[in-house]
Enzyme design. Sequence first.
Site, PDB file in Angstrom:
ATOM      1  N   LYS A 222      36.472  30.936  30.021  1.00 17.95           N
ATOM      2  CA  LYS A 222      37.920  30.773  30.118  1.00 17.95           C
ATOM      3  C   LYS A 222      38.563  30.364  28.794  1.00 17.95           C
ATOM      4  CE  LYS A 222      38.944  30.473  34.984  1.00 17.95           C
ATOM      5  NZ  LYS A 222      39.665  29.770  36.043  1.00 17.95           N
ATOM      6  N   ARG A 256      31.466  29.820  39.737  1.00 16.32           N
ATOM      7  CA  ARG A 256      31.865  31.223  39.644  1.00 16.32           C
ATOM      8  C   ARG A 256      31.690  31.652  38.185  1.00 16.32           C
ATOM      9  NH1 ARG A 256      36.540  34.104  38.425  1.00 16.32           N
ATOM     10  NH2 ARG A 256      36.833  36.025  39.626  1.00 16.32           N
TER      11      ARG A 256
END
Length: 281
Positions: A222, A256
């Site tokens: 991210k 995830r």
Amino acid sequence: MQTLRLGETVHDVTTRCLVMGILNRTPDSFYDKGATFELDLLLRRAEQLVAEGADILDVGGVKAGPGPEVGEAEELDRVVPAIAALTERFDTPVSADTWRASVLDESCRAGAIVGNDISGFADPDYLEVAARHGASVVATHIRLAPRVPDPEPHYDDLVGEVFTFLLDRARRAEQAGLARDQVMLDAGLDLGKTADQSARLLGHSAALAALGYPVLLSASNKTFLGTLLDLAIDERRDASLAAVAYGAMHGCRVVRVHDVAGSTRVARMVQAMLEASVAKA
């Protein structure tokens, strides 16, 4: 003992962290830029993730960030055939990464048993659909909404506001008929958060887990990792694995990720340490 229900299977996640492999059926994913948009390429990638130890496969047809409009019909066309093909080929549970109740409904009919919703159940029919199918859900914090730019998010009390939001969504899910072990909480790193805010929420994983629901961590590759460490997207593997290790050590019970093989090894090592610590005590 903490449990997580996926379909008819109840997992003991007291020390075990499940690995959710990401499958993007999008042409504009921030990470893979459409590498698995074609169905045959997505299935090939899924085969690799299953071989590497994925506990869940998460299929999404619309990226979270701003981009071209993707209507309901297009999302259904991207997601539902993929889920049907995955459930036909693999025993691994499948999650539908969608915030539309209609897409969740058709995804569950195709075999999905999890609804991963980054909107915080903004669609008023979402939880009713999940309960009708017996699907577990992910309650995610977001400050505004999916696909809406949020360049300068402000919170008076970051942790308090995020936790209050998530507890409210979890209670809505239970009121809709879902059991506590069917509701996962996700702090929503990068979703209406600065890099520092995302890092702070990651640091509060243990406190989030203490709320009593299974916690899902979505930190893989991210933006906040790149911002904090000045790393390009293709340089964030080690930082992503560090986030997995920290999260698993501090109560996150689903991660995830893009790197299933590495994350599985990290999660199993953390599990071994936690089990050894409990045994010694």
